[in-house]
Scaffold this motif. Structure first.
Motif, PDB file in Angstrom:
ATOM      1  N   PHE A  92       0.831  -1.220   0.000  1.00  0.00           N
ATOM      2  CA  PHE A  92       0.000   0.000   0.000  1.00  0.00           C
ATOM      3  C   PHE A  92       0.856   1.258   0.000  1.00  0.00           C
ATOM      4  N   ARG A  95      -0.076   4.460  -2.133  1.00  0.00           N
ATOM      5  CA  ARG A  95      -1.285   5.196  -1.735  1.00  0.00           C
ATOM      6  C   ARG A  95      -2.341   5.257  -2.832  1.00  0.00           C
ATOM      7  N   TYR A  97      -5.768   4.678  -4.759  1.00  0.00           N
ATOM      8  CA  TYR A  97      -7.174   4.603  -4.347  1.00  0.00           C
ATOM      9  C   TYR A  97      -7.995   4.388  -5.588  1.00  0.00           C
ATOM     10  N   ALA A  99     -11.176   4.424  -7.638  1.00  0.00           N
ATOM     11  CA  ALA A  99     -12.460   5.128  -7.576  1.00  0.00           C
ATOM     12  C   ALA A  99     -13.504   4.464  -8.454  1.00  0.00           C
TER      13      ALA A  99
END
Length: 99
Positions: A92, A95, A97, A99
């Motif tokens: 991770f 970072r 993400y 969507a």
């Protein structure tokens, strides 16, 4: 309602002059209590200040170690599995993400 506590907590309570009501959980109850404790500790991580976060992460780590043990895993096997997943799917660090 009670909660799962670290092994030395009853001793600490006794040193403070009180007598704790302690029950030893059966294995199934213990697993359930550990999962509940994991959620409790994860919530504490989310609410911790930058100064407190290391201690709260340490609590999560201790619960995870107990969960591994009650399910028959040595912690080294969990670390090996984590490393394999990191190699295959990444960690991770970036970072990302979705969507």
């Amino acid at each position: 309602m009670g909660k799962l506590v670290r092994d030395k907590i009853p001793e600490i309570i006794r040193r403070d002059g009180q007598e704790p009501a302690v029950t030893v959980l059966a294995e199934g109850e213990y697993r359930t209590a550990l999962v509940a404790k994991l959620f409790e500790e994860a919530t504490e991580v989310s609410e911790a200040s930058p100064v407190e976060v290391a201690e709260e992460i340490a609590d999560v780590y201790e619960v995870l170690r107990a969960l591994a043990a009650v399910n028959g895993y040595e912690w080294a096997a969990i670390e090996k599995t984590a490393e394999a997943k990191r190699e295959e799917r990444g960690g991770f660090r970036d970072r990302l993400y979705l969507a």
